[in-house]
Design a protein around this motif. Sequence first.
Motif, mmCIF file in Angstrom:
data_model
loop_
_atom_site.group_PDB
_atom_site.id
_atom_site.type_symbol
_atom_site.label_atom_id
_atom_site.label_comp_id
_atom_site.label_asym_id
_atom_site.label_seq_id
_atom_site.Cartn_x
_atom_site.Cartn_y
_atom_site.Cartn_z
ATOM 1 N N MET A 41 37.224 54.557 60.697
ATOM 2 C CA MET A 41 37.607 54.090 62.000
ATOM 3 C C MET A 41 37.050 52.695 62.213
ATOM 4 S SD MET A 41 37.127 56.096 65.486
ATOM 5 C CE MET A 41 36.163 55.313 66.705
ATOM 6 N N ALA A 42 37.878 51.791 62.704
ATOM 7 C CA ALA A 42 37.470 50.399 62.895
ATOM 8 C C ALA A 42 36.642 50.274 64.166
ATOM 9 C CB ALA A 42 38.698 49.504 62.991
ATOM 10 N N PRO A 43 35.627 49.417 64.132
ATOM 11 C CA PRO A 43 34.835 49.198 65.338
ATOM 12 C C PRO A 43 35.669 48.512 66.409
ATOM 13 C CG PRO A 43 34.149 47.714 63.596
ATOM 14 C CD PRO A 43 35.164 48.632 63.008
ATOM 15 N N PRO A 44 35.320 48.696 67.666
ATOM 16 C CA PRO A 44 36.108 48.061 68.730
ATOM 17 C C PRO A 44 35.978 46.548 68.687
ATOM 18 C CG PRO A 44 34.117 49.035 69.617
ATOM 19 C CD PRO A 44 34.185 49.445 68.184
ATOM 20 N N ARG A 45 37.048 45.910 69.084
ATOM 21 C CA ARG A 45 37.048 44.443 69.109
ATOM 22 C C ARG A 45 36.335 43.938 70.347
ATOM 23 N NH1 ARG A 45 42.703 41.815 67.257
ATOM 24 N NH2 ARG A 45 43.014 43.076 65.429
ATOM 25 N N GLU A 46 35.611 42.836 70.138
ATOM 26 C CA GLU A 46 35.032 42.147 71.286
ATOM 27 C C GLU A 46 36.001 41.051 71.697
ATOM 28 O OE1 GLU A 46 31.148 40.729 70.513
ATOM 29 O OE2 GLU A 46 30.438 42.669 69.801
ATOM 30 N N GLN A 47 35.879 40.582 72.906
ATOM 31 C CA GLN A 47 36.777 39.528 73.369
ATOM 32 C C GLN A 47 36.583 38.281 72.524
ATOM 33 O OE1 GLN A 47 36.082 38.937 77.510
ATOM 34 N NE2 GLN A 47 37.805 40.235 78.070
ATOM 35 N N GLY A 52 46.439 49.778 61.200
ATOM 36 C CA GLY A 52 47.063 50.190 59.941
ATOM 37 C C GLY A 52 46.298 49.699 58.728
ATOM 38 N N VAL A 53 45.882 48.477 58.771
ATOM 39 C CA VAL A 53 45.123 47.910 57.658
ATOM 40 C C VAL A 53 43.769 48.595 57.555
ATOM 41 C CG1 VAL A 53 44.064 45.796 56.774
ATOM 42 C CG2 VAL A 53 46.317 45.713 57.816
ATOM 43 N N ALA A 54 43.140 48.827 58.694
ATOM 44 C CA ALA A 54 41.846 49.501 58.684
ATOM 45 C C ALA A 54 41.978 50.906 58.088
ATOM 46 C CB ALA A 54 41.283 49.571 60.098
ATOM 47 N N LYS A 55 43.075 51.612 58.377
ATOM 48 C CA LYS A 55 43.282 52.950 57.802
ATOM 49 C C LYS A 55 43.466 52.868 56.297
ATOM 50 C CE LYS A 55 45.242 55.033 61.919
ATOM 51 N NZ LYS A 55 46.451 55.530 62.584
ATOM 52 N N TRP A 91 42.156 50.618 54.318
ATOM 53 C CA TRP A 91 40.830 50.357 53.749
ATOM 54 C C TRP A 91 39.977 51.621 53.770
ATOM 55 C CZ3 TRP A 91 39.992 45.308 56.930
ATOM 56 C CH2 TRP A 91 40.727 44.280 56.354
ATOM 57 N N GLU A 92 40.061 52.361 54.857
ATOM 58 C CA GLU A 92 39.288 53.599 54.965
ATOM 59 C C GLU A 92 39.752 54.608 53.917
ATOM 60 O OE1 GLU A 92 36.607 54.487 56.847
ATOM 61 O OE2 GLU A 92 36.536 52.407 57.520
ATOM 62 N N ALA A 93 41.053 54.592 53.558
ATOM 63 C CA ALA A 93 41.556 55.507 52.531
ATOM 64 C C ALA A 93 40.985 55.146 51.164
ATOM 65 C CB ALA A 93 43.084 55.474 52.499
ATOM 66 N N LEU A 103 34.652 51.297 54.701
ATOM 67 C CA LEU A 103 34.965 49.949 54.228
ATOM 68 C C LEU A 103 35.386 49.035 55.372
ATOM 69 C CD1 LEU A 103 35.217 48.091 51.793
ATOM 70 C CD2 LEU A 103 37.567 48.861 51.520
ATOM 71 N N ALA A 104 36.165 49.549 56.313
ATOM 72 C CA ALA A 104 36.600 48.722 57.443
ATOM 73 C C ALA A 104 35.403 48.249 58.255
ATOM 74 C CB ALA A 104 37.571 49.502 58.321
ATOM 75 N N THR A 105 34.425 49.111 58.444
ATOM 76 C CA THR A 105 33.221 48.726 59.186
ATOM 77 C C THR A 105 32.438 47.664 58.425
ATOM 78 O OG1 THR A 105 33.119 50.975 60.048
ATOM 79 C CG2 THR A 105 31.153 49.630 60.294
ATOM 80 N N GLU A 106 32.348 47.811 57.106
ATOM 81 C CA GLU A 106 31.648 46.815 56.290
ATOM 82 C C GLU A 106 32.356 45.461 56.349
ATOM 83 O OE1 GLU A 106 31.046 48.124 52.269
ATOM 84 O OE2 GLU A 106 30.394 50.113 52.943
ATOM 85 N N ILE A 107 33.694 45.485 56.251
ATOM 86 C CA ILE A 107 34.462 44.236 56.303
ATOM 87 C C ILE A 107 34.297 43.589 57.673
ATOM 88 C CG2 ILE A 107 36.804 43.284 56.311
ATOM 89 C CD1 ILE A 107 37.445 45.273 54.053
ATOM 90 N N TRP A 108 34.336 44.402 58.715
ATOM 91 C CA TRP A 108 34.170 43.870 60.070
ATOM 92 C C TRP A 108 32.785 43.231 60.229
ATOM 93 C CZ3 TRP A 108 37.301 42.684 63.864
ATOM 94 C CH2 TRP A 108 36.763 42.404 65.103
ATOM 95 N N ALA A 109 31.752 43.903 59.732
ATOM 96 C CA ALA A 109 30.385 43.358 59.824
ATOM 97 C C ALA A 109 30.278 42.052 59.037
ATOM 98 C CB ALA A 109 29.377 44.384 59.314
ATOM 99 N N GLU A 110 30.913 41.997 57.876
ATOM 100 C CA GLU A 110 30.877 40.767 57.074
ATOM 101 C C GLU A 110 31.614 39.630 57.782
ATOM 102 O OE1 GLU A 110 29.302 38.826 54.009
ATOM 103 O OE2 GLU A 110 29.076 40.972 54.296
#
Length: 148
Positions: free
Chosen positions: A1-7, A19-22, A24-26, A31-38
């Motif tokens: 699950m992707a983290p929520p977006r900030e403004q 869709g892309v986050a799903k 990556w999670e598959a 992975l989506a959380t790691e990519i978001w943090a990066e």
Amino acid sequence: MAPPREQGDEGPGPRWDAGVAKEWEAVKPGLATEIWAEFRKDERHRRRLAWAAVSQRAIGQLFALVSVGGMLIFAKYSLDAGEPLVAAFAIGAPSISLAVIFGLSRMPGRTLENALTRPGRRIAAVTAGAQQPPPEPTTSSGPPPGTL
């Protein structure tokens, strides 16, 4: 699950959506959380670099202002001591060089790399021209030289 977006966050790249986050999670859970943090780390780094560039420019301008002020004070004391030539030199030469330096730094497309590669291109062009044979003399239909 992707983290929520900030403004103001656009996410990592042009296709950041559920869709892309799903996808990556598959591939790998989390992975989506790691990519978001990066992505967030990269954005913070870019902002810090932008602030560093602003700070560097401000410090440079402040240094230039202080150095011009120092030149003016030195020139004033030189005039008070009866040395107008020293005062003229103290104001003239450094002020002109500072004006040229700051003027060229404001010109678009002027970088240190361009300034260093330009003489290399000229040398290459001259040496390439020197390696070509001289052009063949052309015959003209007029009288030979010196016969007029």
